[in-house]
Design a protein around this motif. Structure first.
Motif, short mmCIF file in Angstrom:
data_model
loop_
_atom_site.label_atom_id
_atom_site.label_comp_id
_atom_site.label_asym_id
_atom_site.label_seq_id
_atom_site.Cartn_x
_atom_site.Cartn_y
_atom_site.Cartn_z
N SER A 85 29.68 43.80 46.08
CA SER A 85 30.94 44.07 45.41
C SER A 85 30.67 45.03 44.26
O SER A 85 29.83 44.77 43.41
CB SER A 85 31.53 42.76 44.89
OG SER A 85 32.74 43.01 44.22
N ALA A 117 26.61 47.32 41.30
CA ALA A 117 27.21 46.37 42.23
C ALA A 117 26.54 45.00 42.12
O ALA A 117 25.40 44.89 41.68
CB ALA A 117 27.08 46.89 43.66
N SER A 120 38.36 48.54 51.52
CA SER A 120 38.21 47.84 50.23
C SER A 120 38.78 48.69 49.10
O SER A 120 38.25 49.76 48.80
CB SER A 120 36.75 47.53 49.94
OG SER A 120 36.22 46.67 50.92
N ARG A 169 38.21 45.27 41.85
CA ARG A 169 38.63 45.04 43.24
C ARG A 169 40.11 44.70 43.28
O ARG A 169 40.60 43.91 42.48
CB ARG A 169 37.82 43.90 43.84
CG ARG A 169 38.11 43.73 45.30
CD ARG A 169 36.87 43.69 46.04
NE ARG A 169 37.13 43.94 47.43
CZ ARG A 169 36.23 43.82 48.33
NH1 ARG A 169 35.03 43.46 47.99
NH2 ARG A 169 36.50 44.07 49.58
N ARG A 186 32.45 49.28 53.81
CA ARG A 186 31.46 48.26 53.47
C ARG A 186 30.22 48.96 52.88
O ARG A 186 29.67 49.87 53.49
CB ARG A 186 31.08 47.48 54.71
CG ARG A 186 30.16 46.34 54.43
CD ARG A 186 29.96 45.50 55.68
NE ARG A 186 28.92 44.54 55.41
CZ ARG A 186 28.18 44.01 56.33
NH1 ARG A 186 28.37 44.32 57.60
NH2 ARG A 186 27.25 43.16 56.02
N TYR A 232 39.66 49.51 45.22
CA TYR A 232 39.20 49.28 43.85
C TYR A 232 40.06 50.11 42.91
O TYR A 232 40.18 51.33 43.09
CB TYR A 232 37.74 49.70 43.68
CG TYR A 232 36.75 48.78 44.35
CD1 TYR A 232 36.15 47.74 43.63
CD2 TYR A 232 36.39 48.96 45.67
CE1 TYR A 232 35.24 46.91 44.24
CE2 TYR A 232 35.47 48.12 46.29
CZ TYR A 232 34.90 47.10 45.56
OH TYR A 232 33.98 46.27 46.16
N ARG A 244 31.34 47.11 40.81
CA ARG A 244 32.08 46.92 39.57
C ARG A 244 32.11 48.13 38.67
O ARG A 244 32.89 48.20 37.74
CB ARG A 244 31.58 45.71 38.81
CG ARG A 244 30.14 45.72 38.47
CD ARG A 244 29.76 44.48 37.72
NE ARG A 244 28.40 44.64 37.27
CZ ARG A 244 27.67 43.69 36.81
NH1 ARG A 244 28.16 42.49 36.70
NH2 ARG A 244 26.45 43.92 36.42
#
Length: 170
Positions: free
Chosen positions: A54, A45, A89, A71, A119, A91, A56
């Motif tokens: 965030s 992240a 969120s 994302r 989160r 992804y 990845r």
């Protein structure tokens, strides 16, 4: 005042990517369903200037395998989450590399899959939902995965080696 705001925004927009740091956040499976699919995961992240994390990439902590995740995704993914879910969120699991295998493991027979996370916070449990899109175009909730915080790695986890020193699973 206006020029001050513009100057601050310019500094933040340039400094944001420069100060982002890569983190490796490890989690252990915390329920039977999650243990059946994974023993644990490590999230690669980025932590931004203001502390937002965030993700990845998702890396299997105990096995060989990693999948890039990006994302974003359709709002239909959120609409099929179980009632009471607070994760928002989305992804997309990249179909390249181990992403295809991850999609098949989490959502058998789905053409595409997404992960929906809450989160991400250091030292806190993590819940992931896998949602897939089937050939008929329908979005379906596949599985909820629950993880407990394990810790932070300074580097990605090393591959597991057998007695001869060769990586396991290759």
């Amino acid at each position: 005042m206006r020029s001050l705001v513009i100057a601050v925004l310019a500094i933040v927009s340039v400094a944001g990517p420069a100060t982002a740091e890569t983190r490796y956040l490890a989690y252990d499976a915390s329920d039977r369903v999650t243990q059946a699919l994974t023993r644990g995961v490590t999230l690669e992240a980025d932590r931004g200037l203001f502390g937002a994390i965030s993700v990845r990439r998702i890396i299997s902590t105990s096995q060989r395998g990693a999948a890039d995740i990006r994302r974003g995704g359709p709002d239909a993914v959120r609409r099929v989450l179980p009632t009471g879910s607070t994760e928002t969120s989305i992804y997309a699991i990249a179909p390249e590399g181990d992403g295809r295998g991850l999609t098949r493991a989490l959502c058998p027979a789905a053409e595409e899959a997404w992960l929906v996370l809450g989160r991400v916070r250091l030292g806190r449990p993590l819940t992931l939902h896998a949602v897939g899109r089937w050939p008929d175009g329908a979005y379906r909730h596949c599985v909820q995965l629950s993880y407990s915080w394990r810790g932070e790695w300074s580097m990605p986890p090393a591959p597991t080696l057998d007695d001869s020193g060769a990586p396991v699973g290759r």
